[in-house]
Every structure is written in C-alpha cells, then in structure tokens.
Design a protein around this motif. Structure first.
Motif, PDB file in Angstrom:
ATOM      1  N   GLY A 139     -58.265  66.002 -82.051  1.00 33.69           N
ATOM      2  CA  GLY A 139     -59.531  66.418 -82.684  1.00 33.69           C
ATOM      3  C   GLY A 139     -59.893  65.797 -84.086  1.00 33.69           C
ATOM      4  O   GLY A 139     -60.618  66.075 -84.561  1.00 33.69           O
ATOM      5  N   MET A 140     -59.194  64.792 -84.447  1.00 35.22           N
ATOM      6  CA  MET A 140     -59.261  64.012 -85.595  1.00 35.22           C
ATOM      7  C   MET A 140     -60.053  62.632 -85.413  1.00 35.22           C
ATOM      8  O   MET A 140     -59.598  61.841 -84.475  1.00 35.22           O
ATOM      9  CB  MET A 140     -57.881  63.674 -86.448  1.00 35.22           C
ATOM     10  CG  MET A 140     -57.030  64.851 -86.681  1.00 35.22           C
ATOM     11  SD  MET A 140     -55.585  64.421 -87.487  1.00 35.22           S
ATOM     12  CE  MET A 140     -54.283  64.562 -86.358  1.00 35.22           C
ATOM     13  N   PRO A 141     -61.002  62.563 -86.083  1.00 26.84           N
ATOM     14  CA  PRO A 141     -61.766  61.358 -85.973  1.00 26.84           C
ATOM     15  C   PRO A 141     -61.312  59.903 -86.477  1.00 26.84           C
ATOM     16  O   PRO A 141     -62.073  59.317 -87.205  1.00 26.84           O
ATOM     17  CB  PRO A 141     -63.301  61.932 -86.571  1.00 26.84           C
ATOM     18  CG  PRO A 141     -62.703  62.602 -87.699  1.00 26.84           C
ATOM     19  CD  PRO A 141     -61.635  63.339 -87.216  1.00 26.84           C
ATOM     20  N   VAL A 142     -60.217  59.619 -85.969  1.00 27.18           N
ATOM     21  CA  VAL A 142     -59.504  58.283 -86.199  1.00 27.18           C
ATOM     22  C   VAL A 142     -60.357  57.073 -85.503  1.00 27.18           C
ATOM     23  O   VAL A 142     -60.570  57.150 -84.529  1.00 27.18           O
ATOM     24  CB  VAL A 142     -58.291  58.220 -86.125  1.00 27.18           C
ATOM     25  CG1 VAL A 142     -57.464  56.874 -86.328  1.00 27.18           C
ATOM     26  CG2 VAL A 142     -57.391  59.492 -87.090  1.00 27.18           C
ATOM     27  N   LEU A 143     -60.936  56.128 -86.344  1.00 24.65           N
ATOM     28  CA  LEU A 143     -61.535  54.888 -85.757  1.00 24.65           C
ATOM     29  C   LEU A 143     -60.442  54.065 -85.422  1.00 24.65           C
ATOM     30  O   LEU A 143     -59.869  53.836 -86.353  1.00 24.65           O
ATOM     31  CB  LEU A 143     -62.631  54.611 -86.598  1.00 24.65           C
ATOM     32  CG  LEU A 143     -64.010  55.172 -86.658  1.00 24.65           C
ATOM     33  CD1 LEU A 143     -64.728  54.638 -87.841  1.00 24.65           C
ATOM     34  CD2 LEU A 143     -64.413  55.079 -85.621  1.00 24.65           C
ATOM     35  N   ASN A 144     -60.728  53.021 -84.391  1.00 26.87           N
ATOM     36  CA  ASN A 144     -59.850  51.934 -83.953  1.00 26.87           C
ATOM     37  C   ASN A 144     -60.711  50.720 -84.139  1.00 26.87           C
ATOM     38  O   ASN A 144     -61.649  50.657 -83.586  1.00 26.87           O
ATOM     39  CB  ASN A 144     -59.224  52.216 -82.647  1.00 26.87           C
ATOM     40  CG  ASN A 144     -58.240  50.866 -82.741  1.00 26.87           C
ATOM     41  OD1 ASN A 144     -58.298  50.021 -82.521  1.00 26.87           O
ATOM     42  ND2 ASN A 144     -57.017  51.632 -82.340  1.00 26.87           N
ATOM     43  N   PHE A 145     -60.208  49.743 -85.078  1.00 33.81           N
ATOM     44  CA  PHE A 145     -60.954  48.761 -85.472  1.00 33.81           C
ATOM     45  C   PHE A 145     -61.186  47.702 -84.308  1.00 33.81           C
ATOM     46  O   PHE A 145     -61.863  46.957 -83.906  1.00 33.81           O
ATOM     47  CB  PHE A 145     -60.074  47.973 -86.451  1.00 33.81           C
ATOM     48  CG  PHE A 145     -61.051  46.715 -87.062  1.00 33.81           C
ATOM     49  CD1 PHE A 145     -61.935  46.748 -87.802  1.00 33.81           C
ATOM     50  CD2 PHE A 145     -60.196  45.470 -86.801  1.00 33.81           C
ATOM     51  CE1 PHE A 145     -62.753  45.750 -88.283  1.00 33.81           C
ATOM     52  CE2 PHE A 145     -61.052  44.326 -87.142  1.00 33.81           C
ATOM     53  CZ  PHE A 145     -62.300  44.475 -88.080  1.00 33.81           C
ATOM     54  N   ASN A 146     -60.129  47.904 -83.105  1.00 30.86           N
ATOM     55  CA  ASN A 146     -60.253  47.042 -82.113  1.00 30.86           C
ATOM     56  C   ASN A 146     -61.068  47.446 -81.247  1.00 30.86           C
ATOM     57  O   ASN A 146     -62.022  46.597 -80.571  1.00 30.86           O
ATOM     58  CB  ASN A 146     -58.632  46.725 -81.458  1.00 30.86           C
ATOM     59  CG  ASN A 146     -57.699  46.323 -82.103  1.00 30.86           C
ATOM     60  OD1 ASN A 146     -57.951  45.353 -82.666  1.00 30.86           O
ATOM     61  ND2 ASN A 146     -56.495  46.768 -82.100  1.00 30.86           N
ATOM     62  N   ASP A 147     -61.314  48.763 -81.024  1.00 28.60           N
ATOM     63  CA  ASP A 147     -62.644  49.245 -80.296  1.00 28.60           C
ATOM     64  C   ASP A 147     -64.074  48.753 -81.031  1.00 28.60           C
ATOM     65  O   ASP A 147     -65.003  48.349 -80.273  1.00 28.60           O
ATOM     66  CB  ASP A 147     -62.628  50.701 -80.407  1.00 28.60           C
ATOM     67  CG  ASP A 147     -61.442  51.318 -79.570  1.00 28.60           C
ATOM     68  OD1 ASP A 147     -60.658  50.540 -78.797  1.00 28.60           O
ATOM     69  OD2 ASP A 147     -61.144  52.400 -80.150  1.00 28.60           O
ATOM     70  N   LEU A 148     -64.079  48.800 -82.115  1.00 29.21           N
ATOM     71  CA  LEU A 148     -65.360  48.169 -82.837  1.00 29.21           C
ATOM     72  C   LEU A 148     -65.612  46.745 -82.657  1.00 29.21           C
ATOM     73  O   LEU A 148     -66.564  46.343 -82.547  1.00 29.21           O
ATOM     74  CB  LEU A 148     -65.191  48.746 -84.477  1.00 29.21           C
ATOM     75  CG  LEU A 148     -65.053  50.181 -84.714  1.00 29.21           C
ATOM     76  CD1 LEU A 148     -64.917  50.373 -86.277  1.00 29.21           C
ATOM     77  CD2 LEU A 148     -66.329  50.877 -84.313  1.00 29.21           C
TER      78      LEU A 148
END
Length: 152
Positions: A139-148
C-alpha cells in the motif's frame, strides 16, 4: 502532491546529476546509456512537480561509486554537480542496525531498504519493478519511472 518531497533511487539520481552536468554523456556513460534525453526531460519535469528532492547517504554513495567510472575530464564536472546537489538537498538516513532487521534489507539490499523505509514519508521514484511492486502490495505509493516513460 505539491508540497511533498521526492526521493530518487540511485539510477535516477545518476541520470539527474549527469543531465545537470552534460546531457551528451547519456550517449557515452555506460551507467546511464539506458536513458535518453527525453528521459532526462521527463525526470526534470517530475522533479519540478515536487517541493524538493530528498536523498539518503546510501543513494548518493551508490551514485558516487558509479560516477567514479567516468573519465577524469568528466569526473570533476560531474562530481561538482553531485556536490552542489548534496549541499542543497535534505538527507534522511536510518541507522544500519535498525534497517538490518527489516525484510526489505534481505530482499533488496541496503539502499532499496532505505527507500522502502521512507516511502510513507516521501514520494519514492525508482526504476526497480521488484521494489515498486513490493511497495505497492504493502500500500505504499512508490512510482516506477519506467511506467511513466511508457505513458508518454
């Protein structure tokens, strides 16, 4: 997340410092060759969305070790950029003995354990899918640069 601070993983800090120093190095510096100038522009845009960038000793140490593989001509300028970043950023460091008791320490190593530890306090941006998927499951909102990168 206007007032939140952004915590970059080592690869992204490496990209950021390299782009600050000399974008042309993206073509020749093997540690950042997986990134393009568009990636550097995207990262700069993401950073602009946040109040500040924070870091950990572990992230800067990893980036610094990778920076050491630059030629002596580039190294001085690159480390000057890292030095400027390091004098203006907020540093968050957890004691090693506290981190060593966490599951993430064994699963991901020291640096990613530190990122995971701080993901409730700061917006973490990583290129590591193992870490971002693990964090999301908790449940931690970690963003993945590759998705962006793929969204654009």
């Amino acid at each position: 997340s206007g007032s939140r601070s952004l915590l970059l993983d080592s690869n992204l800090l490496l990209l950021w410092i390299t782009a600050q120093y000399d974008l042309r190095l993206l073509a020749t510096f093997k540690r950042v060759q997986m990134f393009t100038q568009d990636d550097a522009i995207l990262l700069a845009w993401i950073i602009d969305q946040f109040h500040s960038v924070v870091t950990t000793t572990h992230v800067v140490t990893e980036a610094s070790n990778l920076g050491n593989s630059l030629s002596s001509y580039s190294r001085i300028g690159w480390f000057t950029a890292l030095s400027e970043f390091s004098t203006t950023t907020l540093e968050e460091t957890h004691p090693l003995n506290a981190m060593a008791t966490r599951e993430e320490f064994i699963r991901f190593g020291v640096t990613d354990c530190a990122l995971s530890n701080l993901s409730s306090k700061y917006q973490v941006l990583t290129t590591d899918h193992r870490l971002s998927n693990y964090a999301r499951e908790l449940g931690m909102p970690v963003l993945n640069f590759n998705d962006l990168r793929q969204m654009i």
